[in-house]
Structures are given as structure tokens and as C-alpha cells.
Design a protein around this motif. Structure first.
Motif, PDB file in Angstrom:
ATOM      1  N   GLU A  29     -69.185 -22.275  16.427  1.00 28.57           N
ATOM      2  CA  GLU A  29     -68.802 -21.462  17.394  1.00 28.57           C
ATOM      3  C   GLU A  29     -69.029 -20.033  17.578  1.00 28.57           C
ATOM      4  OE1 GLU A  29     -67.468 -21.502  21.514  1.00 28.57           O
ATOM      5  OE2 GLU A  29     -67.817 -23.183  20.225  1.00 28.57           O
ATOM      6  N   LEU A  30     -69.088 -19.669  16.329  1.00 23.98           N
ATOM      7  CA  LEU A  30     -69.591 -18.359  15.888  1.00 23.98           C
ATOM      8  C   LEU A  30     -71.057 -18.105  16.319  1.00 23.98           C
ATOM      9  CD1 LEU A  30     -67.328 -17.534  13.064  1.00 23.98           C
ATOM     10  CD2 LEU A  30     -66.748 -16.757  15.531  1.00 23.98           C
ATOM     11  N   ALA A  31     -71.973 -18.900  15.939  1.00 28.45           N
ATOM     12  CA  ALA A  31     -73.241 -18.619  15.729  1.00 28.45           C
ATOM     13  C   ALA A  31     -73.827 -17.947  16.880  1.00 28.45           C
ATOM     14  CB  ALA A  31     -74.007 -19.915  15.596  1.00 28.45           C
ATOM     15  N   GLY A  32     -74.705 -17.052  16.465  1.00 35.24           N
ATOM     16  CA  GLY A  32     -75.181 -16.333  17.755  1.00 35.24           C
ATOM     17  C   GLY A  32     -76.832 -15.960  17.188  1.00 35.24           C
ATOM     18  N   PHE A  33     -77.782 -15.418  18.076  1.00 37.33           N
ATOM     19  CA  PHE A  33     -79.011 -15.026  17.703  1.00 37.33           C
ATOM     20  C   PHE A  33     -79.265 -14.056  16.723  1.00 37.33           C
ATOM     21  CE2 PHE A  33     -82.796 -13.045  18.684  1.00 37.33           C
ATOM     22  CZ  PHE A  33     -83.827 -14.016  18.629  1.00 37.33           C
ATOM     23  N   ASN A  34     -78.466 -12.951  16.513  1.00 37.35           N
ATOM     24  CA  ASN A  34     -78.521 -12.107  15.464  1.00 37.35           C
ATOM     25  C   ASN A  34     -77.837 -12.305  14.325  1.00 37.35           C
ATOM     26  OD1 ASN A  34     -79.166  -9.546  13.899  1.00 37.35           O
ATOM     27  ND2 ASN A  34     -78.513  -8.356  15.587  1.00 37.35           N
ATOM     28  N   LEU A  35     -78.204 -12.719  13.449  1.00 38.29           N
ATOM     29  CA  LEU A  35     -77.717 -13.288  12.064  1.00 38.29           C
ATOM     30  C   LEU A  35     -77.100 -12.102  11.240  1.00 38.29           C
ATOM     31  CD1 LEU A  35     -79.869 -16.215  11.145  1.00 38.29           C
ATOM     32  CD2 LEU A  35     -77.962 -16.317  12.575  1.00 38.29           C
ATOM     33  N   PRO A  66     -56.470  -8.040  19.027  1.00 39.23           N
ATOM     34  CA  PRO A  66     -57.586  -7.337  19.523  1.00 39.23           C
ATOM     35  C   PRO A  66     -58.735  -8.557  19.557  1.00 39.23           C
ATOM     36  CG  PRO A  66     -57.479  -6.973  17.247  1.00 39.23           C
ATOM     37  CD  PRO A  66     -56.274  -7.515  17.527  1.00 39.23           C
ATOM     38  N   VAL A  67     -59.518  -8.287  20.853  1.00 43.55           N
ATOM     39  CA  VAL A  67     -60.398  -9.114  21.210  1.00 43.55           C
ATOM     40  C   VAL A  67     -61.905  -8.874  21.316  1.00 43.55           C
ATOM     41  CG1 VAL A  67     -61.163 -10.366  23.594  1.00 43.55           C
ATOM     42  CG2 VAL A  67     -58.731 -10.042  23.140  1.00 43.55           C
ATOM     43  N   GLY A  68     -62.609  -9.706  20.916  1.00 42.36           N
ATOM     44  CA  GLY A  68     -64.322  -9.383  20.725  1.00 42.36           C
ATOM     45  C   GLY A  68     -64.732 -10.434  21.829  1.00 42.36           C
ATOM     46  N   ILE A  69     -66.045 -10.233  22.227  1.00 40.09           N
ATOM     47  CA  ILE A  69     -66.696 -11.189  23.037  1.00 40.09           C
ATOM     48  C   ILE A  69     -68.166 -11.360  22.702  1.00 40.09           C
ATOM     49  CG2 ILE A  69     -67.362 -11.544  25.558  1.00 40.09           C
ATOM     50  CD1 ILE A  69     -65.363  -9.211  26.126  1.00 40.09           C
ATOM     51  N   GLN A  70     -68.533 -12.820  22.885  1.00 45.35           N
ATOM     52  CA  GLN A  70     -69.890 -13.067  22.503  1.00 45.35           C
ATOM     53  C   GLN A  70     -70.365 -14.092  23.397  1.00 45.35           C
ATOM     54  OE1 GLN A  70     -71.574 -13.244  18.586  1.00 45.35           O
ATOM     55  NE2 GLN A  70     -71.489 -15.479  18.790  1.00 45.35           N
ATOM     56  N   SER A  71     -71.495 -13.980  24.010  1.00 46.42           N
ATOM     57  CA  SER A  71     -72.213 -14.968  24.681  1.00 46.42           C
ATOM     58  C   SER A  71     -73.407 -15.787  23.771  1.00 46.42           C
ATOM     59  CB  SER A  71     -72.894 -14.375  25.703  1.00 46.42           C
ATOM     60  OG  SER A  71     -73.472 -15.528  26.721  1.00 46.42           O
ATOM     61  N   THR A  72     -74.400 -15.074  23.657  1.00 47.38           N
ATOM     62  CA  THR A  72     -75.618 -15.466  23.131  1.00 47.38           C
ATOM     63  C   THR A  72     -75.658 -14.976  21.628  1.00 47.38           C
ATOM     64  OG1 THR A  72     -77.204 -13.911  23.877  1.00 47.38           O
ATOM     65  CG2 THR A  72     -76.840 -15.954  25.270  1.00 47.38           C
ATOM     66  N   GLY A  73     -75.089 -13.907  21.615  1.00 43.90           N
ATOM     67  CA  GLY A  73     -75.053 -13.093  20.172  1.00 43.90           C
ATOM     68  C   GLY A  73     -76.220 -12.133  19.970  1.00 43.90           C
ATOM     69  N   HIS A  74     -77.140 -11.986  21.091  1.00 46.83           N
ATOM     70  CA  HIS A  74     -78.213 -11.019  20.891  1.00 46.83           C
ATOM     71  C   HIS A  74     -77.983  -9.589  20.343  1.00 46.83           C
ATOM     72  CE1 HIS A  74     -80.564 -14.281  22.669  1.00 46.83           C
ATOM     73  NE2 HIS A  74     -81.605 -13.831  22.246  1.00 46.83           N
ATOM     74  N   GLY A  75     -76.619  -9.100  20.971  1.00 47.03           N
ATOM     75  CA  GLY A  75     -76.058  -8.017  20.743  1.00 47.03           C
ATOM     76  C   GLY A  75     -75.251  -7.829  19.806  1.00 47.03           C
ATOM     77  N   ALA A  76     -74.941  -8.742  18.804  1.00 46.37           N
ATOM     78  CA  ALA A  76     -73.908  -8.833  17.755  1.00 46.37           C
ATOM     79  C   ALA A  76     -74.381  -8.147  16.681  1.00 46.37           C
ATOM     80  CB  ALA A  76     -73.746 -10.170  17.343  1.00 46.37           C
ATOM     81  N   PRO A 312     -83.228 -16.917  15.730  1.00 44.79           N
ATOM     82  CA  PRO A 312     -82.394 -16.255  15.336  1.00 44.79           C
ATOM     83  C   PRO A 312     -82.725 -15.638  13.851  1.00 44.79           C
ATOM     84  CG  PRO A 312     -81.365 -18.286  15.806  1.00 44.79           C
ATOM     85  CD  PRO A 312     -82.828 -18.511  16.026  1.00 44.79           C
ATOM     86  N   GLY A 313     -82.359 -14.357  13.764  1.00 45.61           N
ATOM     87  CA  GLY A 313     -82.601 -13.567  12.369  1.00 45.61           C
ATOM     88  C   GLY A 313     -81.824 -12.693  12.151  1.00 45.61           C
ATOM     89  N   GLU A 377     -88.424   2.455  20.956  1.00 41.48           N
ATOM     90  CA  GLU A 377     -87.683   1.365  20.344  1.00 41.48           C
ATOM     91  C   GLU A 377     -88.091   0.933  18.991  1.00 41.48           C
ATOM     92  OE1 GLU A 377     -87.946  -1.387  24.446  1.00 41.48           O
ATOM     93  OE2 GLU A 377     -89.723  -1.389  23.437  1.00 41.48           O
ATOM     94  N   LEU A 378     -86.924   0.650  18.120  1.00 44.80           N
ATOM     95  CA  LEU A 378     -86.994   0.201  16.712  1.00 44.80           C
ATOM     96  C   LEU A 378     -86.348  -0.955  16.290  1.00 44.80           C
ATOM     97  CD1 LEU A 378     -86.089   3.939  15.127  1.00 44.80           C
ATOM     98  CD2 LEU A 378     -88.594   3.104  16.152  1.00 44.80           C
ATOM     99  N   ILE A 379     -86.885  -1.858  15.779  1.00 42.33           N
ATOM    100  CA  ILE A 379     -86.325  -3.221  15.558  1.00 42.33           C
ATOM    101  C   ILE A 379     -86.537  -3.284  14.055  1.00 42.33           C
ATOM    102  CG2 ILE A 379     -86.865  -5.569  15.433  1.00 42.33           C
ATOM    103  CD1 ILE A 379     -87.865  -5.328  18.423  1.00 42.33           C
ATOM    104  N   GLY A 380     -85.451  -3.245  13.318  1.00 44.48           N
ATOM    105  CA  GLY A 380     -85.520  -3.377  11.715  1.00 44.48           C
ATOM    106  C   GLY A 380     -85.170  -4.828  11.259  1.00 44.48           C
ATOM    107  N   TRP A 381     -85.603  -5.453  10.084  1.00 44.75           N
ATOM    108  CA  TRP A 381     -85.520  -6.614   9.947  1.00 44.75           C
ATOM    109  C   TRP A 381     -84.814  -6.620   8.509  1.00 44.75           C
ATOM    110  CZ3 TRP A 381     -85.680 -11.608  11.035  1.00 44.75           C
ATOM    111  CH2 TRP A 381     -85.711 -12.568  10.138  1.00 44.75           C
ATOM    112  N   LEU A 382     -83.301  -7.350   8.182  1.00 46.57           N
ATOM    113  CA  LEU A 382     -82.484  -7.103   7.228  1.00 46.57           C
ATOM    114  C   LEU A 382     -82.697  -8.468   6.253  1.00 46.57           C
ATOM    115  CD1 LEU A 382     -79.425  -5.786   9.099  1.00 46.57           C
ATOM    116  CD2 LEU A 382     -81.402  -4.675   7.761  1.00 46.57           C
ATOM    117  N   ALA A 383     -84.087  -9.051   6.118  1.00 42.22           N
ATOM    118  CA  ALA A 383     -84.110 -10.005   5.155  1.00 42.22           C
ATOM    119  C   ALA A 383     -84.198  -9.391   3.844  1.00 42.22           C
ATOM    120  CB  ALA A 383     -85.504 -10.807   5.261  1.00 42.22           C
ATOM    121  N   PRO A 384     -83.827  -9.967   2.529  1.00 35.26           N
ATOM    122  CA  PRO A 384     -83.575  -9.698   1.363  1.00 35.26           C
ATOM    123  C   PRO A 384     -84.651  -8.871   0.848  1.00 35.26           C
ATOM    124  CG  PRO A 384     -82.989 -11.998   1.432  1.00 35.26           C
ATOM    125  CD  PRO A 384     -83.402 -11.672   2.664  1.00 35.26           C
TER     126      PRO A 384
END
Length: 471
Positions: A29-35, A66-76, A312-313, A377-384
Motif C-alpha cells: 500500500e505504501l509503494a510509490g514511484f520514487n523509491l 498527523p496526516v500525509g497523502i500519496q497517490s502515485t508517489g512521484h513526489g515522495a 520506479p527508482g 531542472e536537476l534529476i539525481g539518482w541515489l543508487a548505491p
């Protein structure tokens, strides 16, 4: 900790699943696009409709949760610790009125579904570069569309919102009903309530010419220099951006482009092909392309323009609005992110602003960036293998590009902004002050404290009282 008896009470009030960490299905249920932004709430509720949302908000208020909200998780991009997470992906209402050119879109609907529903009528929506993202969350942040210079921000086309405020009241707001709340929801993100549905105007789209051109990384200086001269001259029927990209080994990317740094020009022209080709000609002459994919385009294929990642990544997104992108800015960016820089970021882009993005047509909202010439626009990657190098690389580019910055960020690509002063950079001083006042009115107990919150300087309450947003 949340007592099991309290959870059972909530379970009786909603139709969707109510899950504790030890329950089956909790992680899914928690799973989203941004891991990179995996949440760790004490409780997750998968709401199915507005009635579920009302029940959850009332329960949360009564239990000071307190409440948080998630739909697709792109902004997580900011992980949630503790609290109650509401997932909206089951809210799939979609009603299209092709005569009035409107669509009513539920909180969990992705842009892809809306695009496919309206395209047969010769209509389009103002989605961003990835149609897999949730429509409502994207729009509440303003929404910077692929065709933004022609039609403006996505939020400009919202005509009504259905929102449950933290008092558990379902409100339908528009320009004539609670106009200040309506204005601040459009660009103010999720500070004031959970939007269960939005109604938006659709735009007519008869002809579209667009796609991408890929150049070798060795041509980066020529291409970016040409772009910096060409882009500001464009009529507003043209929308464009350019990016330095490390191309992945991905089935959505042509095989001949895999695993190399390329320069990716993205271009769209709303109008006849011959006009668009004439406007694009200077960039086709700037350097020899490796691949030219620009041509007549069905809007259902709009993802081909940016070719964003579809899996997802571990992502981190950030950026700045720029007042200019001149020759000096080009050289500064290339030193930090060019093919010889060793930059670990998979994508560094410059998007042209202006046109309809600069106009409000007299409508009040909370959208930022209307005075900007470009967006970085900057996109980073947090792979090990790059996790340690990514944050300093992001910070270094932002620092070096500061002389061209307007001082404002975009809330949908704000990254992990830190304290209140950093959050406030997503809005003008006037809009931020309005948001803080509205937050105190609609959410005095600060239930909605996760992600891009405002008013973080409130002091912490005593035991058993609602917590502050800095937690």
C-alpha cells in the motif's frame, strides 16, 4: 503508537483498507514511484471515495494523528516518519464532457487515463513530461506542462476543486465559493486539505508537431549555445527544453543511444508541421543529430517528447527558476554538468518559460515562476554507486547557477528543501503569507504536516496535543 482499538474504530468508518505495519499488504500500500521517499507511517488507509476521506480526517483530528497523502508517489521525495498515510490511488472517478470541454478527475487518476479519454474528441490536458504521474497532485503544485507556453500552467485550467479540510468537512470551491481557498490550492500543494476531485478545462488540439532530437555529448557547447540564443526568440506556440542526459539501458530508449551522455532537445509546436519545422530549423543546424524524432505527433504519444524514466527508482528532483540563460550561464553549466565534468546526475535540463506561463489573466492563485525566463531542472539518482556523490553535485550546480536564479523554486521539483525559509522559496512573499494565514485557519492543529508544508515556525505543543510541522 496507535492503539489497535482505535484502528478498529476507523476500520468501521471507511470502505478502504486500514493497515498497521504488521498487517499483510502494508508495504504494498505504501509503494510509490520514487523509491528514495519510502514512507514509514504508523498507519495507512487506502481511501475509496470522499466519504472515506471525511471519516479519516475526522478520526485523525480526534486522535491528534498527523496526516500525509500519496497517490502515485512521484513526489515522495521527503519520507514520512510516523503518522497516518492516506493513499488515494483507488479514487478513479473520471467524467469527460466533450461539449463543455471539461473533465472531472478523481484524486488517484493518472494523466495517461485522462489523455486517452479526451484525445478522441480532439482535446488535450496539460500534463507534464510523464503521463504516469497523478493528475491532481501535479496540478496542486501548479503543474508545468509540456505545452505550457501555449496554454499556461495546469492550475490555470482548474475550474473547481472538491476538498476535505482537516476539520473533516467536504467543500466544493471555485472562483465564486471560498475563492481564497480555491486560489491557494492551485499552486499551494497539499497544505490546506485533501483534494478528492478536480474539474478542469480541456484545450482543443488539432495539430501538434513535436518530439526530441539527440546530439552527441561532444556537441554540448554548440547545442546549448545555440539554444540560449534561439529559445528566447520563439513565438509562444513553441515549447522547448534541452537536457544533458546519461541515457540508460532502457527499452523505452533507442538502443543506439544507451549508456552515453547525449544532449536532448525537446520541442513542441501547436500548429502545422511546416511552420514548426521552420521554427525548429536553427537547432537542426546547430550540430549533426544522432537521432531526430521530431514530426507530426498524436497527443496520446506526448511522452515521446521527454522520454522520462518509466520504472520506479531512487530519484531526487530539484531546480531553480532562472532570469536568463546566456553565454556565461551555458559555460558555467557545462563546467559542472557537461560531458567532461564527471557529474553523476542522469539529467540536467533547461526549460524555456514565458508565453502563457507568464500570464494570470487576472486570476489569483499560488503558482510561482511566472516572472522567470527559464527553469533549471536537476534529476539525481541515489543508487548505491552514486548516492554519496549526488547531493554535492546538486548543491554545486545550484550554487554555480545562483547568479542567474530568480530566487524561487518550483514546489513540484523542490527536492528536500529543509526548513521553513527553504520551503518558502516556492512562493512569493505575498503568496507565502497568504498560505500561512490560511494554514492557521483551515488546519490550526497542523494535521497536514508532511512534504511541502508552510508555517513551520510554530512552537511544539505539550504532551497529548497536536504536534508542530517541524517534526
Amino acid at each position: 503508537m496507535i492503539a489497535r482499538t482505535d484502528v478498529e474504530e476507523l476500520h468501521r468508518q471507511v470502505r478502504g483498507p486500514v493497515l498497521l505495519p504488521e498487517d499483510d499488504g502494508f508495504a504494498e500500500e505504501l509503494a510509490g514511484f520514487n523509491l528514495a521517499g519510502v514512507h514509514h507511517p504508523d498507519l495507512v488507509v487506502g481511501v475509496t471515495d470522499a466519504a472515506d476521506v471525511v471519516a479519516v480526517m475526522r478520526w485523525a483530528a480526534a486522535h491528534h494523528e498527523p496526516v500525509g497523502i500519496q497517490s502515485t508517489g512521484h513526489g515522495a521525495d521527503q519520507p514520512m516518519e510516523g503518522g497516518l498515510l492516506v493513499t488515494t490511488h483507488r479514487m478513479q472517478e473520471l467524467e469527460v464532457d466533450p461539449v463543455r470541454r471539461t473533465a472531472r478527475v478523481g484524486a488517484g487518476v493518472r494523466w495517461r487515463r485522462v489523455i486517452d479519454a479526451v484525445a478522441p474528441h480532439g482535446l488535450a490536458v496539460l500534463n507534464g513530461s510523464a503521463s504516469d504521474a497523478g493528475a491532481v497532485g501535479y496540478t496542486l503544485g501548479g503543474g508545468l506542462p509540456v505545452l505550457g507556453r501555449v496554454f499556461g500552467f495546469a492550475a490555470d485550467h482548474v475550474v473547481a476543486l472538491e476538498v476535505v479540510t482537516p476539520d473533516g468537512r467536504l467543500r466544493r470551491v471555485d472562483a465564486g465559493h471560498e475563492p481564497e481557498l480555491f486560489a491557494l490550492l492551485r499552486g499551494g500543494k497539499g497544505n490546506l486539505g485533501l483534494v478528492t476531485a478536480m474539474t478542469l478545462d480541456l484545450v482543443p488540439l488539432e495539430q501538434l508537431y513535436g518530439g526530441g532530437i539527440f546530439y552527441p555529448g561532444s556537441a554540448a557547447q554548440d547545442v546549448l549555445s545555440a539554444f540560449s540564443r534561439w529559445a528566447p526568440t520563439l513565438p509562444e506556440h513553441a515549447s522547448t527544453s534541452v537536457a544533458l542526459r546519461w541515457m540508460p539501458h532502457d527499452p523505452t530508449v533507442p538502443e543506439e543511444l544507451h549508456r552515453q551522455m547525449l544532449v536532448h532537445l525537446r520541442f513542441c509546436w501547436v500548429g502545422p508541421e511546416e511552420e514548426g519545422a521552420r521554427v525548429l530549423a536553427p537547432m537542426r543546424e546547430a550540430a549533426r543529430p544522432l537521432l531526430d524524432l521530431v514530426g507530426p505527433l498524436d497527443y496520446r504519444d506526448i511522452d515521446q517528447v521527454h522520454m522520462d524514466a518509466t520504472e520506479p527508482g531512487l530519484y531526487v528532483l530539484t531546480g531553480e527558476f532562472l532570469r536568463d540563460f546566456d553565454a556565461a550561464a551555458v559555460m558555467t553549466l557545462l563546467r559542472r554538468a557537461g560531458p567532461d565534468s564527471g557529474c553523476p546526475l542522469p539529467e540536467v535540463g533547461i526549460r524555456l518559460m514565458g508565453g502563457a506561463l507568464a500570464r494570470t489573466d487576472g486570476i489569483r492563485d499560488a503558482v510561482s515562476g511566472r516572472d522567470a525566463a527559464f527553469f533549471l531542472e536537476l534529476i539525481g539518482w541515489l543508487a548505491p554507486h552514486v548516492a554519496e556523490a549526488t547531493p554535492p553535485a546538486l548543491a554545486g550546480i545550484l550554487q554555480d547557477m545562483a547568479p542567474w536564479s530568480t530566487g524561487r523554486a518550483f514546489v513540484n521539483m523542490h527536492g528536500v528543501p529543509g526548513g521553513e525559509s527553504k520551503h518558502a522559496r516556492a512562493w512569493s512573499e505575498e503568496v507565502y503569507a497568504r498560505l500561512v494565514r490560511a494554514k492557521a485557519f483551515y488546519d490550526p492543529d497542523n494535521l497536514l504536516r508532511f512534504q511541502h508544508v508552510v508555517g513551520q515556525d510554530r512552537s511544539s505543543p505539550g504532551p497529548g496535543q497536536p504536534a508542530d510541522s517541524s517534526a
